[in-house]
Design an enzyme around this catalytic site. Sequence first.
Site, PDB file in Angstrom:
ATOM      1  N   PHE A 135       1.015  -1.212  -0.008  1.00 44.62           N
ATOM      2  CA  PHE A 135      -0.058   0.094   0.114  1.00 44.62           C
ATOM      3  C   PHE A 135       0.835   1.185  -0.091  1.00 44.62           C
ATOM      4  O   PHE A 135       1.586   1.447   0.870  1.00 44.62           O
ATOM      5  CB  PHE A 135      -0.943   0.012   1.189  1.00 44.62           C
ATOM      6  CG  PHE A 135      -1.881   1.181   1.453  1.00 44.62           C
ATOM      7  CD1 PHE A 135      -3.148   1.186   0.662  1.00 44.62           C
ATOM      8  CD2 PHE A 135      -1.324   2.093   2.227  1.00 44.62           C
ATOM      9  CE1 PHE A 135      -3.974   2.186   0.723  1.00 44.62           C
ATOM     10  CE2 PHE A 135      -2.759   3.016   2.527  1.00 44.62           C
ATOM     11  CZ  PHE A 135      -3.659   2.980   1.833  1.00 44.62           C
ATOM     12  N   GLU A 369       0.015   4.061  10.762  1.00 45.88           N
ATOM     13  CA  GLU A 369      -1.547   4.295  10.509  1.00 45.88           C
ATOM     14  C   GLU A 369      -2.072   5.333  11.514  1.00 45.88           C
ATOM     15  O   GLU A 369      -3.229   4.855  11.842  1.00 45.88           O
ATOM     16  CB  GLU A 369      -2.015   2.936  10.455  1.00 45.88           C
ATOM     17  CG  GLU A 369      -1.597   1.976   9.229  1.00 45.88           C
ATOM     18  CD  GLU A 369      -2.378   0.789   9.112  1.00 45.88           C
ATOM     19  OE1 GLU A 369      -3.447   0.872   9.095  1.00 45.88           O
ATOM     20  OE2 GLU A 369      -1.583  -0.227   8.614  1.00 45.88           O
ATOM     21  N   GLY A 370      -1.458   6.510  11.558  1.00 40.53           N
ATOM     22  CA  GLY A 370      -2.022   7.229  12.480  1.00 40.53           C
ATOM     23  C   GLY A 370      -1.047   7.009  13.911  1.00 40.53           C
ATOM     24  O   GLY A 370      -1.399   6.513  14.635  1.00 40.53           O
TER      25      GLY A 370
END
Length: 389
Positions: A135, A369-370
């Site tokens: 990704f 992812e944050g």
Amino acid sequence: MATRLDPYDLYDIRSQLSDEERMVQDTVARFTDERVLPVIGEYFDKGEFPHELIAEMAELGLLGSYFPEQYGCAGMNAVSYGLICQELERGDSGMRSFVSVQTSLCMYPIFAYGSEEQRQRWLPVMARGAVIGCFGLTEPHGGSDPANMKTRARREGGDWIIDGAKMWITNGGLAHVAIVWAQTDDGIQGFLVERGTQGFETRDIHRKMSLRASVTSALFFDGVRVPDANRLPGVKGLKGPLGCLTQARYGITWGPIGAAIACFHEAVEYTRERILFDRPVAANQAVQLKLADMARRITTAQLLSLHLGRMKDAGTLHPTQVSLAKWNNVRMALDIAREARELLGAAGITTEHSPIRHALNLESVITYEGTETVHQLVVGREITGINAF
């Protein structure tokens, strides 16, 4: 006389699971115990991913577990996917990261934003583990600000030309196809870029002290030409990649529970068996207070993720609720890993025991992812209605 509680499931979460969910948890737990735990310390030491386990995970239906059976997937519910993440991360965050990326960051955008032709082409082979995905969102300068994206795709006839770079990409060096997000004249769009395409290169990142049993890479695009048939037609703008991240973050709320249970279990067993001053270390009040606090925090996280999963299956989940659980549960696991390492004393600094490995891995999980701060601000925005980013 009251029945003694399971110290690793004080609120009997297991009784709230369906027969199918319990079967999924037991199957993945057995895989972790028999195939992951005997080897993962060595792979972590070597800085390598156990490639030979990919086919076994695929055979168990762990790749793309919650997509429909028509695409060769297992068609499980969200709670089952969460339990998969929990049991895999009890082994190592690298194992859960592999499945999380393959499922939620690669197969999900194809399922949610792709054409039917793309779904039929990619999802069955990815579920079998024959094709691995990665990704491509994060960039070297971007981090928590994905809107500040420098990778661009420009239209040229029936093709797109992509230029730019992505950084910190899990599975990048393994991947046969990359889901790449790029700025276009019509907003951010997603593209399927296949390995071997001219101008597309991956380089693995080494000298990591975290997620060592995972492949992390940089992706480079120099005039990479892809046909319009490789563009994800169902979404434009940041809502595309952010929707994928919500899916992945949901699994991350479950995964660290497994890491925390692994560390907690070792701390309990070690302090029961270690004799100092003529009694077990666990007989000390200070130690029991720490163990009791670990159990409290694990129980809270278990209840949070279970309810989150039920909401996801009901279609009522909100992204802010995922942020709250990701923030709480990863912080919980990181704190427990550090405290378990301390309770193991000098033995705790070696990878013969799991706490130091989990602690190092969770330093990445709390960032990717944050970051913790980003999720705190997401919750703050929901509370106040004011964006403080």
